[in-house]
Scaffold this active site. Structure first.
Site, PDB file in Angstrom:
ATOM      1  N   GLY A 163      -0.437  -2.454   6.245  1.00  0.00           N
ATOM      2  CA  GLY A 163      -0.274  -3.684   7.011  1.00  0.00           C
ATOM      3  C   GLY A 163      -1.510  -4.540   6.918  1.00  0.00           C
ATOM      4  O   GLY A 163      -2.331  -4.353   6.010  1.00  0.00           O
ATOM      5  N   GLU A 164      -1.635  -5.455   7.840  1.00  0.00           N
ATOM      6  CA  GLU A 164      -2.773  -6.386   7.825  1.00  0.00           C
ATOM      7  C   GLU A 164      -4.033  -5.622   8.200  1.00  0.00           C
ATOM      8  O   GLU A 164      -4.295  -5.324   9.359  1.00  0.00           O
ATOM      9  CB  GLU A 164      -2.501  -7.542   8.776  1.00  0.00           C
TER      10      GLU A 164
ATOM     11  N   THR B 156       0.821  -1.217   0.000  1.00  0.00           N
ATOM     12  CA  THR B 156       0.000   0.000   0.000  1.00  0.00           C
ATOM     13  C   THR B 156       0.855   1.268   0.000  1.00  0.00           C
ATOM     14  O   THR B 156       1.951   1.272   0.552  1.00  0.00           O
ATOM     15  CB  THR B 156      -0.878  -0.046   1.271  1.00  0.00           C
TER      16      THR B 156
ATOM     17  N   GLY C 210     -10.063  -3.571   3.049  1.00  0.00           N
ATOM     18  CA  GLY C 210      -9.154  -3.440   4.191  1.00  0.00           C
ATOM     19  C   GLY C 210      -9.310  -2.105   4.894  1.00  0.00           C
ATOM     20  O   GLY C 210     -10.344  -1.430   4.813  1.00  0.00           O
TER      21      GLY C 210
HETATM   22  N1  ASP Z   1      -3.578  -2.437   4.561  1.00  0.00           N
HETATM   23  C1  ASP Z   1      -3.876  -2.971   3.248  1.00  0.00           C
HETATM   24  C2  ASP Z   1      -5.126  -3.788   3.322  1.00  0.00           C
HETATM   25  O1  ASP Z   1      -5.327  -4.467   4.292  1.00  0.00           O
HETATM   26  C3  ASP Z   1      -2.777  -3.812   2.706  1.00  0.00           C
HETATM   27  C4  ASP Z   1      -1.429  -3.202   2.710  1.00  0.00           C
HETATM   28  O2  ASP Z   1      -1.148  -2.319   3.502  1.00  0.00           O
HETATM   29  O3  ASP Z   1      -0.621  -3.598   1.874  1.00  0.00           O
HETATM   30  O4  ASP Z   1      -5.876  -3.799   2.375  1.00  0.00           O
END
Ligand code: ASP
Length: 307
Positions: free
Chosen positions: A229-230, A177, A207
């Site tokens: 992140g996640e 991201t 997300g």
């Molecule tokens: N935070 C993003 C999501 O969960 C993914 C990422 O940060 O790469 O969609």
């Protein structure tokens, strides 16, 4: 807190500040081998695009949008052209912008806007909504933005990455991201975040990126935050807002707020990722508990690029 790498820069004499990230997952070799550009070139060009706006007295909102647009157009990053693909091989893009006066706009599962960050800004400026799902090509065109067909986003490199994840040859949880936060010479802050989501995510999964307060947050007098992140953990922990709330209610500095939020909201969930933040005073923090995080900012003497 152990496991968190944190970089802090004091307010600059210029009166403005900008920091961007290109995700916290680290280098994706199968992309960099095929693409001509490099991560550090992409991060540098994106920083320069936003810095030019701020140096000319432009707004924090214009600066973060200009920065994120560059990263969206660079196929190395998981946003715009280089978006990670869903389990069905489709691209569903999310983006959010927020200004420190409390206004926000976001889109989710977008397929027709070449630059999702600009579509998110249109939601902020031209609709009463905050979050729009799957804006049509007609709506994107009506906003005067560039449209593309969905195959614009399904690059061979991302298709190869998806195949390797589905064959179990590659871990799926890479965070690519992109985001930017800024404070302008008038003391206004803004944040923008844009993503293709998680590699191999199910269609329809959204997300933290377009969720105000989770992946993106800005408040004048406090600061602006963009996360990667996640996403589920960032939503459940309302991470970006939690950082701002710690600054606002506890009166702590940005770095302490961020380590507190990571310890309270991410670590217990076993989640990895990172944040960038700018304070209302122009202080900058980059923090991540993932092994690496792409970022760029000026430390008062030179441009610092993390790859
Ligand atoms: N935070 C993003 C999501 O969960 C993914 C990422 O940060 O790469 O969609």
């Amino acid at each position: 807190m152990s496991g968190v790498q944190l970089y802090e820069v004091a307010p600059a004499s210029t009166g403005w500040a900008l920091v961007l990230h290109g995700g916290a997952g680290g280098r994706v070799e199968e992309l960099s081998l095929e693409e001509a550009g490099t991560y550090s070139e992409g991060l540098t060009a994106a920083y320069q695009a936003g810095a030019a706006v701020l140096a000319a007295g432009g707004s924090a909102l214009d600066a973060v949008c200009a920065t994120v647009e560059r990263l969206e157009d660079d196929p190395l990053f998981n946003a715009g052209r280089g978006a990670a693909l869903t389990s069905e091989g489709t691209a569903e893009l999310d983006a959010c912008v927020m200004t420190g006066d409390g206004r926000a706009g976001a889109i989710a599962a977008s397929q027709f806007a070449r630059n999702p960050v600009h579509a998110a800004r249109k939601v902020l400026e031209e609709t009463p909504a905050v979050l729009l799902i799957a804006p049509t090509a007609g709506r994107i065109a009506d906003w005067g933005l560039r449209t593309v067909t969905p195959d614009h986003f399904t690059t061979p490199a991302r298709q190869q990455q998806l195949r390797r994840v589905q064959e179990g040859l590659l871990a799926g949880s890479r965070h690519g991201t992109v985001g930017a936060v800024a404070v302008d010479v008038h003391g206004r802050v803004a944040a923008a975040t844009s993503t293709g989501g998680m590699v191999n995510q199910s269609e329809g999964r959204v997300g933290d990126t377009p969720v105000v307060g989770a992946g993106t947050y800005a408040r004048d007098g406090v600061g602006a935050i963009s996360c990667t992140g996640e996403g589920e953990a960032f939503i459940q922990g309302v991470v970006a807002h939690d950082v701002a709330a710690r600054v606002r209610y506890l009166g702590v500095g940005l770095a302490e707020a961020i380590t507190g939020t990571v310890a309270a909201e991410l670590a217990p969930r076993g989640a990895t990722g990172g944040l960038i933040a700018v304070g209302a005073d122009g202080a900058i923090v980059v923090a991540h508990n993932s092994p690496a995080m792409f970022a760029a900012y000026h430390d008062g003497e030179r441009l610092v690029v993390h790859t």
